[in-house]
Scaffold this motif. Sequence first.
Motif, PDB file in Angstrom:
ATOM      1  N   ARG A  66      35.527  44.954  39.661  1.00  0.00           N
ATOM      2  CA  ARG A  66      34.856  43.953  38.836  1.00  0.00           C
ATOM      3  C   ARG A  66      34.276  42.831  39.702  1.00  0.00           C
ATOM      4  O   ARG A  66      33.237  42.252  39.354  1.00  0.00           O
ATOM      5  CB  ARG A  66      35.836  43.382  37.803  1.00  0.00           C
ATOM      6  N   THR A  85      30.436  55.269  34.032  1.00  0.00           N
ATOM      7  CA  THR A  85      31.344  55.089  35.153  1.00  0.00           C
ATOM      8  C   THR A  85      31.804  56.461  35.621  1.00  0.00           C
ATOM      9  O   THR A  85      31.832  57.423  34.843  1.00  0.00           O
ATOM     10  CB  THR A  85      32.563  54.225  34.768  1.00  0.00           C
ATOM     11  N   ARG A 139      40.348  48.584  38.973  1.00  0.00           N
ATOM     12  CA  ARG A 139      39.295  47.954  38.187  1.00  0.00           C
ATOM     13  C   ARG A 139      39.083  46.477  38.528  1.00  0.00           C
ATOM     14  O   ARG A 139      37.940  46.017  38.630  1.00  0.00           O
ATOM     15  CB  ARG A 139      39.579  48.118  36.686  1.00  0.00           C
ATOM     16  N   ASP A 150      39.509  48.184  29.749  1.00  0.00           N
ATOM     17  CA  ASP A 150      40.165  48.892  30.842  1.00  0.00           C
ATOM     18  C   ASP A 150      41.466  48.196  31.245  1.00  0.00           C
ATOM     19  O   ASP A 150      42.456  48.861  31.573  1.00  0.00           O
ATOM     20  CB  ASP A 150      39.222  48.984  32.047  1.00  0.00           C
ATOM     21  N   TYR A 188      35.379  46.058  30.661  1.00  0.00           N
ATOM     22  CA  TYR A 188      36.412  45.728  31.656  1.00  0.00           C
ATOM     23  C   TYR A 188      37.697  45.269  30.977  1.00  0.00           C
ATOM     24  O   TYR A 188      38.810  45.661  31.379  1.00  0.00           O
ATOM     25  CB  TYR A 188      35.878  44.645  32.595  1.00  0.00           C
TER      26      TYR A 188
END
Length: 1029
Positions: free
Chosen positions: A669, A941, A665, A538, A535
């Motif tokens: 999350r 993903t 994102r 990203d 994450y």
Amino acid sequence: MVEPEERPSVAGQRLGAPESMGISTLEPGQRPPTMPPGRQVSIRVKMLDDTQEVFAVSQRAPGKVLFDLVCAHLNLIEGDYFSLEFQDQHKMTVWLDLLKPILKQIRRPKNTILRFVVKFFPPDHTQLLEELTRYLFALQIKHDLACGDLTCNESSAALLVSHIVQSEIGDFEEVQCKQHLLNNKYIPEQDALMDKIIEYHQKHVGQTPAESDYQLLEIARRLEMYGVRLHPAKDREGTKLSLAVAHSGVLVFQGHTKINAFNWSKVRKLSFKRKRFLIKLRPDLNSNCQDTLEFMMGSRDCCKVFWKICVEYHAFFRLFEEPKPKPKPVLFTRGSSFRFSGRTQRQVIDYVKDSEFKKVPFERKHSKILSNSGLSPFPPRLCVEGQGERNASASGHQADSPVGRTQVTVENPALQHYTGSLTSQTNGCRNGTHDEADARLKPSPSKQQAEHLSTGPVSRSPQHSESPSAGQVMVNGQKQSLSLGQSPDGRQPSPLTSPLLTDAGFVRTDDEDERFPADKAYFIAKELLTTERTYLKDLEVITVSFQKSVGKDEAMPDSLRNLIFANFEPVYKFHETFLKDVDQRLAQWEGRSNAHIKGDYQRVGDVMLKNIQGLKLLTAHLQKHSEALLELEQTCRSSRRLEGLCRDFELQKVCYLPLNIFFLRPLHRLMHYKQILERLCKHYPPTHDDFRDSRAFALTALADISEMVVQLHGTLIKMENFQKLLELKKDLTGVDNLAIPGREFIRLGCLSRLSGKGLQQRMFFLFNDVLMYTSRGMTASNQFKMHGQLPLYGMTIRESEDEWGVPHSFTLFGQRQSVVVAASSASEMEKWLEDIKMAIELADKCNDSSAEILSSSFTDSKSPEESSADQESEDDLSASRTSLERQTPHRGNTTVHVCWHRNSSVSMVDFSVALENQLSGNLLRKFKNSNGWQKLWVVFTNFSLFFYKTHQDEFPLASLPLLGYSITIPSESENIHKDYVFKLHFKSHVYYFRSESEYTFERWMEVIRSTTCSSSHIRSLSRKEPHVY
């Protein structure tokens, strides 16, 4: 003064064994080379850790015999990267020739010390598959830094030293770190960089010695002087230069600056004549460079030494196999008969990958912290007979007896848990002195989790019974107590020596090489850590890469720039701190950290509660992310330049997903946190006293995150739909405005349309107001051309398999046009029928003026391209089904294209679940016809697996779209005798993946199955919210 007598080493002599299997690591499973008869001489070899070993070899033995003894002594598998060097009678440093007799090269063996050093430096340290090999390379880098051979700027030097210090003393403690740097000199100007070294060292919390080695090599390999040995020379004008050789070719330096390089592909011949070294280049019409370059060296011997190493470097890195010797001439010889002897790099890599060696423990001489070094514990009771003085066994003991035969029995199983972790403190190691061994041990389980490529598999940790008794050994049948890391006679063990046992079944066990706490909560916490790493990467796509590429361009208005980066950067900084907290907690949980922690740290709920409460303060920023995406889209419509910049950025490797997905994102999350906390609360029994605090923290955190999810869920649903419409817009041509207000995407996929030419493959897109069908264009952009649009208002649907005689077919009756289509299977037809009927109901309910206007705006008849597209030949259709690997980079591997190639379909619910079920972590991958396992960092993903070397890589090496794949467990006939293995297969493509525990195995199975499960099942099982349509 009489010097103490040095006893020569014998290959395979471990734990006092008089005779072992005699395994040479260059040819495992066989005895070392047969020693020629005759009197033996003792040869001294200085290792990379500054220890000296003595080896007994025959006077007639070739150099390979001695080199194999050294590799067997270290239990070194990838020994081909190393060699032995010494100073000859002319005081020149030369390599030991493995084919010539040793005494013909070394005139005075008693006065000569050979050095075991790295000879071939690969361009990528991930090509080194063994941890021991990387450790030895790290020692070589450390030596080159101290000697000044590896020059670099101050920042790089400080960073390199900080990783060395981390591997030697562990996590940062200011007093200990400063004292260690005062006692050890790693670089010439170390005092001036003390503060910078300490600053870098503070950032390495929780990093294991193996990870420090990996990072050290990662930095060093980028330096210009990495692996460079300079050979003085002059050019034709007499200018002083230096020549060097590397994996890529011959290099020319002036001082420590590289001024020229001759790649192997450009070099036709290398030769020397007296003092002249000649490089003959291949003809190049575009270059003014001379065909032959001439350099003057100090002597003929200097020329010959450099020429030999050039020949060896070229053969090692460029050839697939060892060159065959030339036949001996009958009468006259011309030129040198010298050739490279040994395996090439390609042979070494293939050999190690295919052989699946079992790991052997080794000690790190300078490290004061506990480290498993990727090793496995030995069986609870271990008995070896023999003589000798070396060991690096699980207990850290060594046995030596003047009587001769000695029996050593390890009776404390608890000590086996710390295999390879007992090390000696070495202050002033350059003088050869050693301090007392540091024997501080913690009872918590330890773990070696190096984030690098490795063929060592990960498996279930075996259970061991812990014994409270102190370490004891049986010497001649009598119990003797030993301090840890000390031999019965008080001498220190050789730090690099590994036990090579007579029972081959106990050597290099790789099924137990990684140890983890047994609690399921640990693996839940580890999933939090691994996904948080992904994450954060990203978020860096937006905050770092996108800002660097687009953010400073004039085409982006200041208002948009501030809207994006002012709302993403606080979130990025917050999660950067969050990741450090989770990483530190996992390090304490695993026993990797040497910080003196008091209290219960085997839980993660308190860390999540603390950070989720902080995340709630960022809700305003999270709500702005959707606004930023809308503003970016509107600005791109009005600015061709900004649209082009965004399109170019999406083609960069770092943007491995569509750009607008990264804007969502942070909202995804939140769903991940909620799922992790739900699993954590489910794991903790509500009535168990031991877990009461942990459950309370997790429940509170779950309540907070659930509140945030409910608050932002509506925004997430709208933005997911908007993002999908924007993405489909890039894949379609012939549609003016796909993302109109009120339109919702429902399903896309392949159906065959029945026409006068028969069944033709078409890509259908179902929305809540219209059904579009297209074909894949033959243009470079790989977009899908619009063929027709069928408004859903007033549409009816009927199964027509009997009517047309086509399996899985049905007819769509519109107000002005009817279309007959066929699905690839009964399940595909069921999914399409269900979603189309639902969409028709939604369209009928919206029977108002806006719906009428919307319906009348569509073209019921064929589009202009339809008539020409219907004339597509079978060659065109087959050409459009080319493999994914052959497509152009631009939009060649999107979900739409994957559905086209694999004749499948996906719904909006599938997309949402695939994005919310993101998972990442280390897996071992094996191909169908390969023997070895490769360790990779894998991210799941968007219906795909993305493969990285490590979690620190900026972009993936490859990806595997999973649509159409099946996931199963290997059968007995496939001979995959490992735990936690799952199999992915599609037609003839087969991949095996191994996970580290039962929990991670089940999680990977769960998330991958979500890509193949039908949307109707997903709605009822995986998505708790009602259907968005």
